[in-house]
Write an enzyme that holds these catalytic residues in place. Sequence first.
Site, PDB file in Angstrom:
ATOM      1  N   ARG A  42     -14.302   0.951 -12.633  1.00 30.75           N
ATOM      2  CA  ARG A  42     -13.546   1.654 -11.593  1.00 30.75           C
ATOM      3  C   ARG A  42     -12.087   1.879 -12.003  1.00 30.75           C
ATOM      4  NH1 ARG A  42     -15.679   2.445  -6.558  1.00 30.75           N
ATOM      5  NH2 ARG A  42     -17.934   2.433  -6.676  1.00 30.75           N
ATOM      6  N   ASP A 155      -6.615   0.646   8.761  1.00 39.85           N
ATOM      7  CA  ASP A 155      -7.248   0.403   7.464  1.00 39.85           C
ATOM      8  C   ASP A 155      -6.163   0.209   6.411  1.00 39.85           C
ATOM      9  OD1 ASP A 155     -10.382   0.847   6.455  1.00 39.85           O
ATOM     10  OD2 ASP A 155      -8.890   0.986   4.845  1.00 39.85           O
TER      11      ASP A 155
HETATM   12  C1  SAM Z   1     -17.260  -1.105   4.549  1.00 39.51           C
HETATM   13  S1  SAM Z   1     -15.861  -0.465   5.404  1.00 39.51           S
HETATM   14  C2  SAM Z   1     -16.264  -0.939   7.074  1.00 39.51           C
HETATM   15  C3  SAM Z   1     -15.974   0.164   8.081  1.00 39.51           C
HETATM   16  C4  SAM Z   1     -16.367  -0.156   9.528  1.00 39.51           C
HETATM   17  N1  SAM Z   1     -15.671  -1.337  10.010  1.00 39.51           N
HETATM   18  C5  SAM Z   1     -17.871  -0.349   9.642  1.00 39.51           C
HETATM   19  O1  SAM Z   1     -18.339  -1.488   9.783  1.00 39.51           O
HETATM   20  O2  SAM Z   1     -18.601   0.648   9.616  1.00 39.51           O
HETATM   21  C6  SAM Z   1     -14.595  -1.671   4.964  1.00 39.51           C
HETATM   22  C7  SAM Z   1     -13.174  -1.130   5.177  1.00 39.51           C
HETATM   23  O3  SAM Z   1     -12.273  -2.252   5.160  1.00 39.51           O
HETATM   24  C8  SAM Z   1     -11.064  -1.814   4.570  1.00 39.51           C
HETATM   25  N2  SAM Z   1     -10.288  -2.979   4.122  1.00 39.51           N
HETATM   26  C9  SAM Z   1     -10.528  -3.799   3.067  1.00 39.51           C
HETATM   27  N3  SAM Z   1      -9.570  -4.734   2.959  1.00 39.51           N
HETATM   28  C10 SAM Z   1      -8.697  -4.513   3.981  1.00 39.51           C
HETATM   29  C11 SAM Z   1      -7.479  -5.134   4.397  1.00 39.51           C
HETATM   30  N4  SAM Z   1      -6.955  -6.172   3.721  1.00 39.51           N
HETATM   31  N5  SAM Z   1      -6.850  -4.642   5.492  1.00 39.51           N
HETATM   32  C12 SAM Z   1      -7.367  -3.569   6.170  1.00 39.51           C
HETATM   33  N6  SAM Z   1      -8.503  -2.940   5.819  1.00 39.51           N
HETATM   34  C13 SAM Z   1      -9.161  -3.403   4.735  1.00 39.51           C
HETATM   35  C14 SAM Z   1     -11.536  -0.901   3.427  1.00 39.51           C
HETATM   36  O4  SAM Z   1     -10.506  -0.011   3.006  1.00 39.51           O
HETATM   37  C15 SAM Z   1     -12.728  -0.190   4.073  1.00 39.51           C
HETATM   38  O5  SAM Z   1     -12.369   1.065   4.609  1.00 39.51           O
END
Ligand code: SAM
Length: 297
Positions: A42, A155
Site C-alpha cells: 500500500r 472520521d
Molecule cells: C470499516 S469503516 C466503518 C464505517 C462504519 N462505521 C460502518 O460500520 O459501516 C472504518 C472507518 O474508521 C475510520 N477510522 C480509523 N481509525 C480512526 C480514528 N483513529 N479516528 C476516526 N476514524 C477512524 C476509517 O477511516 C474508516 O473510514
Amino acid sequence: MRRGAPESPPLGDDEYRLIRNTLYAQTGLTFRDDQRAYVERRLLTRVRALGLTGFRAYHLRLLTDTARENEFQEAVEALTNHETYFFREITQLRALIDDVLPRLPKAGMRQGPVRILSAGCSTGEEPFSLAILFLEARRSAGRTLVPLCEIVATDLSRRVIERARRGVYGDSAFRSLPIALKDRYFRPVEGGTTVTAELRAQVRFAHANILDRARMEALGSFDVVLCRNVLIYFDRDAKIRAVSDFFDILRPGGFLMLGHAESLLSVSTEFRVAQLASGLAYQKPLPTGEAGGGSRL
Ligand SMILES: C[S@@+](CC[C@H](N)C(=O)[O-])C[C@H]1O[C@@H](n2cnc3c(N)ncnc32)[C@H](O)[C@@H]1O
C-alpha cells in the site's frame, strides 16, 4: 529494471517498526508483524509517487508532516478500510431507536435534541441510515413520541468526510436498503444517487481522530456514541484510550454501541453492560442516587 523507474527497496524490519509506531501513535491503527507485505504494497505507491529512495525516507516524510495534513492523510488513505453501506447491521441501528432511546434518562432539565455521534462514519452511510430510521419513526409513531435528534458524524480521513458531505453514492451502497426508502430519501443525479435535503439536514460531518481527546471534546457531549467496525483495527491500549474518550464525552446515562465483532471484554472501563432486546450496549452510569435508564449487570 525499466529506465526512469528504479526499483524501491523493500520494507525492512527497522523501517516497518518506525512507520508502524508513527502511525500508531497518531491514529491507533495497528499493524501486526504478518501485515508487513500489505503495508509495503500500500505504501510503495506513495514512495514512488513522491520519488523517494525508499521506506526510511518515507518515514522521515511522515515525521516532518507535523500538521498531519498531507502525507499523513495519504498514508491513512492507503492503509484504512472504508467499507460501509446503508443499513449495515441494521438490527443494531433499530435497537438504538426502539430500545436505547427509551432508556435515556428523562432529561427534564435538558432542552434540545438527542445527540448521537457516529465515530468512524466513513462515507456517511451509517449516520444517514440512522437519520432515515429517525425520520421514519417520527413519521409513523407521531412527532411527539420520537425526540428530535442531531447526528454528528466523524472520521479520521478527510477524503471520506468530503465524500460524505457530497452525499453521492453508487449502487453497491444501496444493497441492503429497502427500495421504498431509497425512493423516499434519495434522488438520481449525474454519477450516482444523492441524499434529499431533508436527510442531509439531519447529519453534520466533521474530520476528527477518535484518539485526539481535545478534538473529540470540542464536538460537545452526546447521548449515544456509535462506533462500529473501527476499534477492530486498534490494539488494546488504543482501544482503552478511545473508550475512555467516549466515556468522557457521553452524558451520564448515555450509551456506547460497538460493532458486532467488537466488545469491551478485554478493556476494563467504568461502563456498565446493558442487555438490549438484540445485542449489547454499554451505559455510562448516572451519578449515585439518580434513577438509571439501563439494566445493570
Ligand atoms: C470499516 S469503516 C466503518 C464505517 C462504519 N462505521 C460502518 O460500520 O459501516 C472504518 C472507518 O474508521 C475510520 N477510522 C480509523 N481509525 C480512526 C480514528 N483513529 N479516528 C476516526 N476514524 C477512524 C476509517 O477511516 C474508516 O473510514
